[in-house]
Scaffold this motif. Structure first.
Motif, mmCIF file in Angstrom:
data_model
loop_
_atom_site.group_PDB
_atom_site.id
_atom_site.type_symbol
_atom_site.label_atom_id
_atom_site.label_comp_id
_atom_site.label_asym_id
_atom_site.label_seq_id
_atom_site.Cartn_x
_atom_site.Cartn_y
_atom_site.Cartn_z
ATOM 1 N N UNK A 143 7.504 -23.137 54.396
ATOM 2 C CA UNK A 143 7.691 -22.318 55.591
ATOM 3 C C UNK A 143 7.155 -23.042 56.819
ATOM 4 N N UNK A 144 7.779 -22.768 57.960
ATOM 5 C CA UNK A 144 7.229 -23.198 59.238
ATOM 6 C C UNK A 144 6.269 -22.108 59.675
ATOM 7 N N UNK A 145 5.042 -22.495 59.960
ATOM 8 C CA UNK A 145 4.020 -21.525 60.323
ATOM 9 C C UNK A 145 3.445 -21.903 61.674
ATOM 10 N N UNK A 146 3.554 -20.945 62.601
ATOM 11 C CA UNK A 146 2.943 -21.108 63.915
ATOM 12 C C UNK A 146 1.685 -20.257 63.911
ATOM 13 N N UNK A 147 0.542 -20.903 64.105
ATOM 14 C CA UNK A 147 -0.749 -20.218 64.080
ATOM 15 C C UNK A 147 -1.333 -20.206 65.488
ATOM 16 N N UNK A 148 -1.882 -19.062 65.862
ATOM 17 C CA UNK A 148 -2.526 -18.935 67.165
ATOM 18 C C UNK A 148 -3.852 -18.220 66.980
ATOM 19 N N UNK A 149 -4.930 -18.870 67.392
ATOM 20 C CA UNK A 149 -6.257 -18.264 67.290
ATOM 21 C C UNK A 149 -6.650 -17.731 68.662
ATOM 22 N N UNK A 150 -6.788 -16.418 68.756
ATOM 23 C CA UNK A 150 -7.054 -15.740 70.015
ATOM 24 C C UNK A 150 -8.345 -16.220 70.668
ATOM 25 N N UNK A 151 -9.395 -16.422 69.879
ATOM 26 C CA UNK A 151 -10.703 -16.789 70.439
ATOM 27 C C UNK A 151 -10.677 -18.144 71.144
ATOM 28 N N UNK A 152 -9.910 -19.087 70.617
ATOM 29 C CA UNK A 152 -9.893 -20.435 71.197
ATOM 30 C C UNK A 152 -8.619 -20.734 71.973
ATOM 31 N N UNK A 153 -7.641 -19.846 71.885
ATOM 32 C CA UNK A 153 -6.342 -20.051 72.543
ATOM 33 C C UNK A 153 -5.687 -21.344 72.066
ATOM 34 N N UNK A 154 -5.860 -21.638 70.783
ATOM 35 C CA UNK A 154 -5.363 -22.891 70.234
ATOM 36 C C UNK A 154 -4.147 -22.629 69.341
#
Length: 124
Positions: free
Chosen positions: A50-61
């Motif tokens: 799978x293509x997975x796009x991850x976004x971490x709210x705390x670091x905006x990364x």
């Protein structure tokens, strides 16, 4: 001069992402149907790429990568991370997969994963 331009660009990009994250999350919540585990996601139980796009709210990364996932009853029950680590079902929330092979998942570490399963990697 190039360094200053690069810093400004990165700062503006970070600001744009942080401003869009609440809007984007709200939009996703409004557009992604609440899929029940019995819904027909057109996937058999098994392991998929799978293509997975991850976004971490705390670091905006944000980060996008191709990873393997385990599917059972139209839900993602495991995401295989690099370095032989994985996220198990008890760490993943709202892991239901829609009929297009898409899931938007939150984890217990404050990350949001947008998962698009490759239909060509159908499990046997």
């Amino acid at each position: 001069m190039k360094k200053t331009l690069k810093i400004i660009t990165v700062a503006l990009f970070g600001l744009l992402i942080s401003c869009n994250s609440k809007t984007r999350k709200k939009t996703l919540d409004n557009t992604v149907p609440n899929i029940s585990p019995t819904a027909d996601c057109n996937l058999k139980d098994g392991k998929y790429s799978a293509t997975i796009h991850c976004y971490k709210t705390a670091t905006h990364y944000p980060k996008t990568q191709t990873l393997d996932v385990d599917v059972k009853d139209c839900e993602i029950i495991k995401i295989y991370l690099p370095n032989n680590k994985c996220l198990e079902a008890n760490q993943l929330f709202n892991a239901s997969i829609d009929e297009n092979g898409i899931a938007v998942i939150d984890d217990d570490d404050g990350r949001t994963f947008e998962v698009a399963i490759y239909k060509s990697s159908l499990a046997p």
